[in-house]
Design an enzyme around this catalytic site. Structure first.
Site, mmCIF file in Angstrom:
data_model
loop_
_atom_site.group_PDB
_atom_site.id
_atom_site.type_symbol
_atom_site.label_atom_id
_atom_site.label_comp_id
_atom_site.label_asym_id
_atom_site.label_seq_id
_atom_site.Cartn_x
_atom_site.Cartn_y
_atom_site.Cartn_z
ATOM 1 N N CYS A 256 0.858 -1.264 -0.106
ATOM 2 C CA CYS A 256 -0.013 0.103 0.169
ATOM 3 C C CYS A 256 0.818 1.237 0.078
ATOM 4 O O CYS A 256 0.293 2.294 -0.175
ATOM 5 C CB CYS A 256 -0.991 0.041 1.387
ATOM 6 S SG CYS A 256 -1.855 -1.635 1.090
ATOM 7 N N HIS B 51 -9.396 3.377 -1.477
ATOM 8 C CA HIS B 51 -7.959 3.195 -1.257
ATOM 9 C C HIS B 51 -7.524 2.268 -2.550
ATOM 10 O O HIS B 51 -7.302 1.024 -2.648
ATOM 11 C CB HIS B 51 -7.734 2.346 -0.013
ATOM 12 C CG HIS B 51 -6.316 1.649 0.307
ATOM 13 N ND1 HIS B 51 -5.240 2.453 -0.229
ATOM 14 C CD2 HIS B 51 -6.008 0.573 0.817
ATOM 15 C CE1 HIS B 51 -4.100 1.445 0.213
ATOM 16 N NE2 HIS B 51 -4.603 0.548 0.899
#
Lengths: 390, 132
Positions: A85, A337
């Site tokens: 991420c 996200h």
């Protein structure tokens, strides 16, 4: 010290973009970034591109030249970054170093990702893809998922400091409120604490609204040297520090579950480079993939004392109008996200806030912003300090 | 440590995943202990994270410990079926992630209880131990 400057920023709305290929999705962020800077592709001399999961989820690799070709950059040096991420914050780190070294003069940095069921994979399939960032041999066989990783960290934090589910829920309520002010947020609806508690469990203590969504989206920034920034017409902001550290894998062997030590090491380096301290930070974008992750982040960044992350959220200190606004964009929680796009999307938000261009979610006259982008089981963290030009 | 070197599973080159997994399937929980600084690892490494030494001796890990943290996974990855609980177990000299056979909470005592399997890879399983 100014390490590099940002002269353009762009991003798509986060949500579902099933009708766009990865390269087309990236173009929808990259072209607005170029337009914001007022330059054409002929003035860009490198592309640093982030994507995390397409190799697994879409059988799509060697993404740099594909993205470059989509936007008129075929021929420039390009490379793809993958650090879970923290992917596009990592691309930004390397772009800044390349600017400083003189390797490149104008670098387009960004990322794109397609994670929604509409884009291909159902929830259980994408849950497996996300879990690929956990240890293949020592964590995946046990069944650890990413909500599970942060649930383990958060339950330990609750055990050690008395952090409550109500305090976690307040993080979600706050970030959804911020998201309602951001037209590019995936979740624009406000929610209540009861909505969070009543949602289906994902991995206790996290219910659905404690978790960021699966998202499609892209983001991009243009990074140049401080001196070069003055030759462009757009309003530049300056990167004054980027710290980067890693933590051990597997998670069980990390020393303290509540510390997220990589974040502490990364922010220490970023503060040292910039000459700033936590007291100088006017607002920040942190990696709130789960509500508990934001609590851990605010403590690791030194914005609140250890153990005070939950109470600070519940008291409104981290909301817009509070003493340290956290995630004015809505964060991963409400904005969305799309993994490889998240790091540079945080920088896009910092840029717009520091230019006073953030509209209804504008922090009052900020001069120093900070982005905290975390990858895997807190095993990679990149912290970036960005400042307005005085 | 409950025993010293375990040559059956780690001859010559030291403990690797292949021998760690083979032992786990046989009901033996292996780890490493640094010969220089006594740092203990529940999963095999090539270098000691404590002192950078390379003399990592294969040892049997303690087979019971206390739950350090836990969560019940409700949304599971493809191929892993319904809800299950995972936990990090503090074995004393190190911590290890495992699947929990029973509902446990932080501080509960658990014991090593074989393995679970996913995509042809084994992971440790623990069961609650009655206290008192």
């Amino acid at each position: 010290m100014i390490r590099a400057s940002i002269i353009g920023a762009g991003m798509t709305k986060f949500g579902t973009h099933a009708d766009l290929t990865l390269s087309e999705l990236f173009a929808a962020a990259a072209l607005p970034a170029l337009d914001d800077a007022g330059i054409g592709p002929d003035e860009v001399d490198a592309l640093y591109f982030g994507n995390t999961s397409a190799a697994i989820s879409e059988n799509d690799t060697h993404l740099g030249p594909k993205a470059a070709s989509q936007i008129g950059l075929a021929g420039v040096p390009t490379q793809r970054f993958e650090d879970a991420c923290a992917t596009s914050a990592m691309a930004t780190k390397h772009a800044v170093a390349a600017i400083e070294s003189g390797l490149h003069d104008v670098i387009l940095v960004g990322g794109a990702e397609r994670c929604t069921p509409a884009s291909g994979l159902d929830t259980d399939e994408m849950t497996r893809v996300f879990a690929s960032a956990a240890s293949r041999q020592y964590e995946q066989p046990v069944g650890l998922t990413f909500p599970g990783v942060f649930a383990l960290l958060t339950k330990r934090h609750m055990h050690e400091y008395g952090t409550t589910r109500d305090q976690l829920a307040e993080v979600a309520v706050k970030n959804h409120h911020h998201g309602s002010l951001n037209p590019r947020a995936q979740h624009g609806q406000k929610i209540t604490r009861e909505d969070v508690h009543d949602g289906p469990l994902i991995a206790d203590p996290f219910h659905l609204y404690d978790c960021c969504p699966f998202s499609d989206g892209a983001s991009a920034i243009l990074v140049v040297s401080q001196d070069a920034a003055e030759s462009f017409d757009s309003e530049a902001v300056d990167i004054t520090g980027i710290g980067h550290a890693s933590g051990g894998v597997p998670l069980a062997e990390q020393s303290a579950f509540t510390a997220t030590q990589a974040a502490r090491d990364a922010v220490g380096a970023a503060y040292d480079q910039s000459g700033r301290t936590a007291d100088d930070v006017d607002f920040c974008e942190v990696h709130d993939c789960f509500t508990g992750a934001e609590v851990l982040a605010t403590e690791a960044l030194g914005l609140v004392e250890d153990g005070e992350g939950g109470p600070a959220a519940a008291a409104g200190r981290t909301a817009l109008g509070g003493d340290i606004p956290v995630n004015p964009s809505g964060g991963l929680k409400a904005k969305g996200h799309p993994i490889g796009a998240t790091g540079t999307a945080q920088i896009v938000e910092l840029t717009e806030q520091l230019r006073d261009e953030a509209g209804d979610r504008q922090v009052e006259s900020p001069s120093v912003g900070l982005a905290h982008n975390l990858g895997g089981e807190a095993a990679t963290t990149v912290v970036t300090v960005v400042e307005a030009r005085s | 440590m409950t025993a010293g070197e375990v040559p059956t599973y780690a001859e010559g080159e030291g403990l690797k995943h292949e021998s760690w997994a083979r032992a786990l399937r046989d009901g033996v929980l292996l780890g490493q202990e640094c010969a220089d600084c006594e740092h203990v690892l529940g999963t095999p490494k090539s270098v000691c994270p404590g002192c950078s030494g390379r003399s990592l001796v294969t040892v049997r890990l303690p087979t019971s410990g206390k739950v350090f943290s836990e969560t019940t996974i409700e949304v599971t990855p493809e191929g892993l079926g319904d809800r299950y609980q995972v936990g990090v177990v503090d074995l004393g000299p190190t911590r290890l992630l495992g699947r929990m056979s029973d509902e446990v909470e932080i501080g509960d005592t658990v014991a090593f209880d074989g393995f679970v399997e996913y995509e042809d890879l084994p992971g440790p399983r623990f069961v609650a131990e009655p206290t008192g």
